[in-house]
Write a protein that holds these residues in place. Sequence first.
Motif, PDB file in Angstrom:
ATOM      1  N   GLN A  83       0.820  -1.213   0.000  1.00  0.00           N
ATOM      2  CA  GLN A  83       0.000   0.000   0.000  1.00  0.00           C
ATOM      3  C   GLN A  83       0.853   1.261   0.000  1.00  0.00           C
ATOM      4  OE1 GLN A  83      -2.846  -0.544   3.171  1.00  0.00           O
ATOM      5  NE2 GLN A  83      -4.160  -1.764   1.855  1.00  0.00           N
ATOM      6  N   LEU A  84       1.989   1.237   0.672  1.00  0.00           N
ATOM      7  CA  LEU A  84       2.877   2.402   0.648  1.00  0.00           C
ATOM      8  C   LEU A  84       3.521   2.578  -0.722  1.00  0.00           C
ATOM      9  CD1 LEU A  84       4.553   2.166   4.163  1.00  0.00           C
ATOM     10  CD2 LEU A  84       2.744   3.733   3.413  1.00  0.00           C
ATOM     11  N   LYS A  89       4.435   5.444  -5.849  1.00  0.00           N
ATOM     12  CA  LYS A  89       4.764   5.246  -7.263  1.00  0.00           C
ATOM     13  C   LYS A  89       3.964   6.155  -8.189  1.00  0.00           C
ATOM     14  CE  LYS A  89       2.110   1.500  -9.277  1.00  0.00           C
ATOM     15  NZ  LYS A  89       2.026   0.144  -9.674  1.00  0.00           N
ATOM     16  N   THR A  90       2.805   6.611  -7.768  1.00  0.00           N
ATOM     17  CA  THR A  90       2.013   7.494  -8.622  1.00  0.00           C
ATOM     18  C   THR A  90       2.473   8.944  -8.544  1.00  0.00           C
ATOM     19  OG1 THR A  90       0.392   7.808  -6.863  1.00  0.00           O
ATOM     20  CG2 THR A  90      -0.022   6.028  -8.440  1.00  0.00           C
ATOM     21  N   ALA A  99       8.951  15.871   2.200  1.00  0.00           N
ATOM     22  CA  ALA A  99       7.703  15.703   1.455  1.00  0.00           C
ATOM     23  C   ALA A  99       7.340  14.226   1.340  1.00  0.00           C
ATOM     24  CB  ALA A  99       7.823  16.334   0.069  1.00  0.00           C
ATOM     25  N   ALA A 100       8.329  13.381   1.074  1.00  0.00           N
ATOM     26  CA  ALA A 100       8.078  11.938   0.975  1.00  0.00           C
ATOM     27  C   ALA A 100       7.665  11.367   2.328  1.00  0.00           C
ATOM     28  CB  ALA A 100       9.320  11.227   0.455  1.00  0.00           C
ATOM     29  N   ILE A 101       8.340  11.798   3.380  1.00  0.00           N
ATOM     30  CA  ILE A 101       8.012  11.307   4.725  1.00  0.00           C
ATOM     31  C   ILE A 101       6.601  11.716   5.119  1.00  0.00           C
ATOM     32  CG2 ILE A 101       8.590  11.585   7.178  1.00  0.00           C
ATOM     33  CD1 ILE A 101      11.553  11.650   6.262  1.00  0.00           C
ATOM     34  N   LYS A 102       6.220  12.955   4.819  1.00  0.00           N
ATOM     35  CA  LYS A 102       4.862  13.411   5.145  1.00  0.00           C
ATOM     36  C   LYS A 102       3.815  12.610   4.380  1.00  0.00           C
ATOM     37  CE  LYS A 102       6.138  18.110   6.363  1.00  0.00           C
ATOM     38  NZ  LYS A 102       6.094  19.520   5.965  1.00  0.00           N
ATOM     39  N   GLY A 107      -0.288   8.434   4.533  1.00  0.00           N
ATOM     40  CA  GLY A 107      -0.740   7.158   3.986  1.00  0.00           C
ATOM     41  C   GLY A 107      -0.924   6.108   5.063  1.00  0.00           C
ATOM     42  N   ILE A 108       0.007   6.049   6.010  1.00  0.00           N
ATOM     43  CA  ILE A 108      -0.104   5.091   7.114  1.00  0.00           C
ATOM     44  C   ILE A 108      -1.328   5.406   7.963  1.00  0.00           C
ATOM     45  CG2 ILE A 108       0.973   4.331   9.271  1.00  0.00           C
ATOM     46  CD1 ILE A 108       3.685   4.583   7.789  1.00  0.00           C
TER      47      ILE A 108
END
Length: 152
Positions: A83-84, A89-90, A99-102, A107-108
């Motif tokens: 799911q992560l 990937k989109t 930004a990726a961590i946020k 998502g979690i």
Amino acid sequence: MKYVSYTDRKKVAAALKPIYTAATESEALSALDELRADYGKNYPGLIASWERAWEEFIPFLAFDREIRRVIYTTNAIERLNYQLRKITKTRGHFPSDDAAIKLLYLGIRRIEGRHIDGDGPIPQGRVRGTGTLGWKRAMNHFMLAFPDRLPL
């Protein structure tokens, strides 16, 4: 399994099962000896990895079978990773690591809200399972083994 050729993986996995499902250390050692006799010549790296990690493996045998099943199954971890990966990937690229961590954090939180056992928030004082088969039985054994760590 990284030391085993793809063609033999199913056979070797079946030969490994008596080791991690053994009731006692002596049963696990005899299963390891059988594995060594059957596959030690072709896959010495497999045997060496078990021998190097044996001291870390022994405490695993002290747990009840229901708890062991939850420990060694990876379904919940694989599901979360899947799911992560779908979330990231989109997006293509990220302007920064933050930004990726946020995005992963949000998502979690969303994944936790739509957990496999039901929708919405977890009611007060309840513990939601991981979607692992036999989770309720394992939770009963966890409650007996670790009474001070789980809410009533």
